[in-house]
Design an enzyme around this catalytic site. Structure first.
Site, PDB file in Angstrom:
ATOM      1  N   TYR A 171       0.841  -1.208   0.000  1.00  0.00           N
ATOM      2  CA  TYR A 171       0.000   0.000   0.000  1.00  0.00           C
ATOM      3  C   TYR A 171       0.873   1.253   0.000  1.00  0.00           C
ATOM      4  CZ  TYR A 171      -3.769   3.151   1.591  1.00  0.00           C
ATOM      5  OH  TYR A 171      -4.690   4.170   1.711  1.00  0.00           O
ATOM      6  N   ASN A 216     -14.477  -0.956  13.283  1.00  0.00           N
ATOM      7  CA  ASN A 216     -14.423  -2.056  14.266  1.00  0.00           C
ATOM      8  C   ASN A 216     -14.999  -1.620  15.601  1.00  0.00           C
ATOM      9  OD1 ASN A 216     -13.240  -3.822  12.511  1.00  0.00           O
ATOM     10  ND2 ASN A 216     -11.341  -4.075  13.638  1.00  0.00           N
TER      11      ASN A 216
HETATM   12  P1  NAD Z   1     -12.528   1.839   0.177  1.00  0.00           P
HETATM   13  O1  NAD Z   1     -11.853   0.512   0.245  1.00  0.00           O
HETATM   14  O2  NAD Z   1     -13.840   2.004   0.846  1.00  0.00           O
HETATM   15  O3  NAD Z   1     -12.687   2.305  -1.338  1.00  0.00           O
HETATM   16  C1  NAD Z   1     -11.810   1.937  -2.354  1.00  0.00           C
HETATM   17  C2  NAD Z   1     -12.619   1.669  -3.616  1.00  0.00           C
HETATM   18  O4  NAD Z   1     -11.728   1.300  -4.680  1.00  0.00           O
HETATM   19  C3  NAD Z   1     -13.578   0.482  -3.447  1.00  0.00           C
HETATM   20  O5  NAD Z   1     -14.837   0.807  -3.957  1.00  0.00           O
HETATM   21  C4  NAD Z   1     -12.928  -0.639  -4.238  1.00  0.00           C
HETATM   22  O6  NAD Z   1     -13.859  -1.586  -4.714  1.00  0.00           O
HETATM   23  C5  NAD Z   1     -12.221   0.137  -5.331  1.00  0.00           C
HETATM   24  N1  NAD Z   1     -11.067  -0.565  -5.891  1.00  0.00           N
HETATM   25  C6  NAD Z   1     -10.048  -1.171  -5.238  1.00  0.00           C
HETATM   26  N2  NAD Z   1      -9.164  -1.686  -6.102  1.00  0.00           N
HETATM   27  C7  NAD Z   1      -9.643  -1.395  -7.348  1.00  0.00           C
HETATM   28  C8  NAD Z   1      -9.188  -1.698  -8.665  1.00  0.00           C
HETATM   29  N3  NAD Z   1      -8.061  -2.381  -8.881  1.00  0.00           N
HETATM   30  N4  NAD Z   1      -9.940  -1.276  -9.707  1.00  0.00           N
HETATM   31  C9  NAD Z   1     -11.099  -0.601  -9.521  1.00  0.00           C
HETATM   32  N5  NAD Z   1     -11.580  -0.292  -8.287  1.00  0.00           N
HETATM   33  C10 NAD Z   1     -10.849  -0.690  -7.214  1.00  0.00           C
HETATM   34  O7  NAD Z   1     -11.477   2.887   0.749  1.00  0.00           O
HETATM   35  P2  NAD Z   1     -11.662   4.443   1.060  1.00  0.00           P
HETATM   36  O8  NAD Z   1     -11.467   4.644   2.497  1.00  0.00           O
HETATM   37  O9  NAD Z   1     -12.884   4.962   0.412  1.00  0.00           O
HETATM   38  O10 NAD Z   1     -10.374   5.029   0.313  1.00  0.00           O
HETATM   39  C11 NAD Z   1     -10.486   5.640  -0.959  1.00  0.00           C
HETATM   40  C12 NAD Z   1      -9.125   6.143  -1.374  1.00  0.00           C
HETATM   41  O11 NAD Z   1      -8.639   7.080  -0.423  1.00  0.00           O
HETATM   42  C13 NAD Z   1      -8.070   5.035  -1.488  1.00  0.00           C
HETATM   43  O12 NAD Z   1      -7.259   5.281  -2.614  1.00  0.00           O
HETATM   44  C14 NAD Z   1      -7.262   5.191  -0.229  1.00  0.00           C
HETATM   45  O13 NAD Z   1      -5.930   4.786  -0.409  1.00  0.00           O
HETATM   46  C15 NAD Z   1      -7.351   6.689   0.035  1.00  0.00           C
HETATM   47  N6  NAD Z   1      -7.217   6.983   1.472  1.00  0.00           N
HETATM   48  C16 NAD Z   1      -8.251   6.745   2.337  1.00  0.00           C
HETATM   49  C17 NAD Z   1      -8.081   6.999   3.687  1.00  0.00           C
HETATM   50  C18 NAD Z   1      -9.195   6.789   4.697  1.00  0.00           C
HETATM   51  O14 NAD Z   1      -8.956   6.977   5.891  1.00  0.00           O
HETATM   52  N7  NAD Z   1     -10.398   6.448   4.295  1.00  0.00           N
HETATM   53  C19 NAD Z   1      -6.845   7.471   4.161  1.00  0.00           C
HETATM   54  C20 NAD Z   1      -5.816   7.655   3.242  1.00  0.00           C
HETATM   55  C21 NAD Z   1      -6.012   7.428   1.886  1.00  0.00           C
HETATM   56  N1  UDP Z   2      -6.642  -0.825  15.605  1.00  0.00           N
HETATM   57  C1  UDP Z   2      -7.060  -1.318  16.830  1.00  0.00           C
HETATM   58  N2  UDP Z   2      -8.155  -2.128  16.832  1.00  0.00           N
HETATM   59  C2  UDP Z   2      -8.829  -2.503  15.731  1.00  0.00           C
HETATM   60  C3  UDP Z   2      -8.405  -1.967  14.476  1.00  0.00           C
HETATM   61  C4  UDP Z   2      -7.286  -1.135  14.460  1.00  0.00           C
HETATM   62  O1  UDP Z   2      -6.487  -1.034  17.878  1.00  0.00           O
HETATM   63  O2  UDP Z   2      -9.817  -3.253  15.832  1.00  0.00           O
HETATM   64  C5  UDP Z   2      -5.481   0.103  15.585  1.00  0.00           C
HETATM   65  C6  UDP Z   2      -4.418  -0.192  14.543  1.00  0.00           C
HETATM   66  O3  UDP Z   2      -3.473  -1.107  15.052  1.00  0.00           O
HETATM   67  C7  UDP Z   2      -3.830   1.182  14.308  1.00  0.00           C
HETATM   68  C8  UDP Z   2      -5.018   2.142  14.506  1.00  0.00           C
HETATM   69  O4  UDP Z   2      -5.998   1.394  15.245  1.00  0.00           O
HETATM   70  O5  UDP Z   2      -2.866   1.484  15.289  1.00  0.00           O
HETATM   71  C9  UDP Z   2      -5.648   2.611  13.200  1.00  0.00           C
HETATM   72  O6  UDP Z   2      -5.891   1.461  12.416  1.00  0.00           O
HETATM   73  P1  UDP Z   2      -6.584   1.512  10.987  1.00  0.00           P
HETATM   74  O7  UDP Z   2      -6.507   0.127  10.438  1.00  0.00           O
HETATM   75  O8  UDP Z   2      -7.919   2.141  11.095  1.00  0.00           O
HETATM   76  O9  UDP Z   2      -5.713   2.527  10.129  1.00  0.00           O
HETATM   77  P2  UDP Z   2      -4.139   2.712   9.891  1.00  0.00           P
HETATM   78  O10 UDP Z   2      -3.356   1.777  10.753  1.00  0.00           O
HETATM   79  O11 UDP Z   2      -3.973   2.420   8.450  1.00  0.00           O
HETATM   80  O12 UDP Z   2      -3.914   4.122  10.273  1.00  0.00           O
END
Ligand code: NAD
Ligand code: UDP
Length: 353
Positions: A171, A216
């Site tokens: 990632y 979660n």
């Molecule tokens: P999500 O998993 O809910 O959404 C991702 C979407 O992309 C899904 O609908 C999935 O089906 C689609 N997808 C995955 N792989 C694909 C592929 N190969 N081809 C076509 N579609 C594909 O995640 P999200 O939280 O909505 O995140 C959206 C974007 O924002 C992602 O790129 C993620 O890296 C970025 N992002 C999100 C967060 C967050 O906290 N939500 C934080 C940092 C970055």
């Molecule tokens: N985490 C946790 N319990 C859970 C899921 C996640 O304590 O059931 C912790 C995880 O280890 C991390 C933080 O919560 O330290 C945020 O996790 P998340 O997967 O949401 O996002 P990221 O680690 O990508 O920031």
């Protein structure tokens, strides 16, 4: 719906006449996911014509229920790792948002090669499309490109501390590479690029099965199940509500002028995971027990965005407090659980009939 063009019209929509986005043709890759579906809704509300491209790996059509009601919405099911469907290459696009990529650690680690290729090949395919269409392109990058940071809070100038061989690398390194592709594309004059580094975002439509901390905790608390804290819970995160984040993405996309470089989008209010548990328990009134599980490999210890650049360049800052955002999230998870349990007896009857 496979192959696209499934359009349903469920009612009349009022579109703000002054919106700059009105009548823009926008592609949202990953638009069936948590963030992408909220973005589709906001773009439609502003008068854009939206095509959502998604392989439904972690997203769902249920997230697009409202969007499908809109006459200016289309869905195309495809994987960005492969060549893009011809139905897209024949279209006009003014803006391309690339949100395609699983964002939950257990989900993006389930098929690491596909995750990496989604960021690398997917971004390349979408950049090529942007060049062909003369569309502005926005990459949804991530705070994960800072890895387990040595600089705190994290400004955009920090180059990060990522383990390139660990389980999160598919990632983190995929997104770093996608940033590289995007800035090389922009430097070469092939098109205009915007890069958002998104920090942990939460809200309605997070999938209960997603595995991220807010989904979660909230689903565990509401069902009185044990609350899982990984490690001792002293690691920190800073949580941004989805509406704020989507506003930031759109402001960045519409930012004109010279390349602003990557921009952090997130809420700087930082708290430990253990403190987040206490807030969720208090807001839900749950009596769940807290249990401790091993900390996942390479789990970052601290994370907080420095958003001074977003404030200066975009005049953007989040406005939703953690309590407001969590209450909205809890209400949504609660309603989802109620509608599932209301449907359950009918299913039992149908099965035994
Ligand atoms: P999500 O998993 O809910 O959404 C991702 C979407 O992309 C899904 O609908 C999935 O089906 C689609 N997808 C995955 N792989 C694909 C592929 N190969 N081809 C076509 N579609 C594909 O995640 P999200 O939280 O909505 O995140 C959206 C974007 O924002 C992602 O790129 C993620 O890296 C970025 N992002 C999100 C967060 C967050 O906290 N939500 C934080 C940092 C970055
Ligand atoms: N985490 C946790 N319990 C859970 C899921 C996640 O304590 O059931 C912790 C995880 O280890 C991390 C933080 O919560 O330290 C945020 O996790 P998340 O997967 O949401 O996002 P990221 O680690 O990508 O920031």
């Amino acid at each position: 719906m496979m192959g696209g063009q499934a359009v349903h019209f469920c009612g009349a929509y009022e579109v703000p006449m002054t919106s700059r986005i009105r009548n823009q043709h926008v592609l949202v890759a990953g638009g069936a996911g948590f963030l992408g579906s909220h973005l589709c809704d906001r773009l439609l509300a502003e008068g854009a014509r939206v095509v959502c491209l998604d392989n439904l790996l972690t997203g769902s059509l249920a997230n697009l229920e409202g969007a499908f009601c809109h006459p200016h919405f289309e869905f195309v099911q495809a994987d960005v790792v492969s060549s893009l469907p011809r139905t897209l290459t024949r279209r006009r696009f003014d803006r391309i948002y690339n949100l395609a990529c699983a964002a939950s650690p257990p989900l993006y680690q389930a098929n690491p090669e596909h995750t990496l290729m989604t960021s690398v090949l997917g971004t390349k395919h979408l950049l090529d499309l942007a060049q062909e269409k003369g569309a502005r392109f926005l990459l949804s990058s991530t705070s994960e490109i800072y890895g387990d940071p040595h600089v705190h809070p994290q400004p955009e100038s920090y180059w990060g501390n990522v383990n390139s061989t660990g389980p999160r690398a598919c990632y983190d390194e995929g997104k770093r590479c996608a940033e590289t592709l995007s800035f090389d594309f922009d430097r070469a004059g092939r098109g205009e690029v915007r890069v958002a580094r998104i920090f942990n975002t939460y809200g309605p439509r997070l999938s209960a099965a997603d595995g991220r901390v807010v989904s979660n905790l909230v689903s565990q608390a509401l069902s009185q199940a044990d609350i899982t804290v990984f490690g001792d819970g002293s690691q920190t995160r800073s949580f941004c509500y989805v509406d704020d984040l989507v506003g930031g993405l759109m402001a960045l996309m519409e930012h004109d002028g010279p390349q602003p470089g990557p921009i952090n989008l997130g809420n700087p209010t930082e708290l430990t995971v253990r403190a987040l548990v206490d807030v969720v328990l208090e807001l839900t009134g749950s009596s769940s027990e807290v249990i401790y599980r091993p900390l996942p490999t390479d789990d970052p210890k601290r994370r907080r965005p420095d958003i001074s650049k977003a404030a200066a360049v975009l005049d953007w800052r989040p406005t939703t407090s953690l309590t407001q955002g969590l209450n909205a999230t809890i209400d949504w998870f609660d309603a989802q659980a109620r509608s599932r349990s209301a449907e359950a007896p009918a299913e039992v009857v149908a099965l035994s009939a």
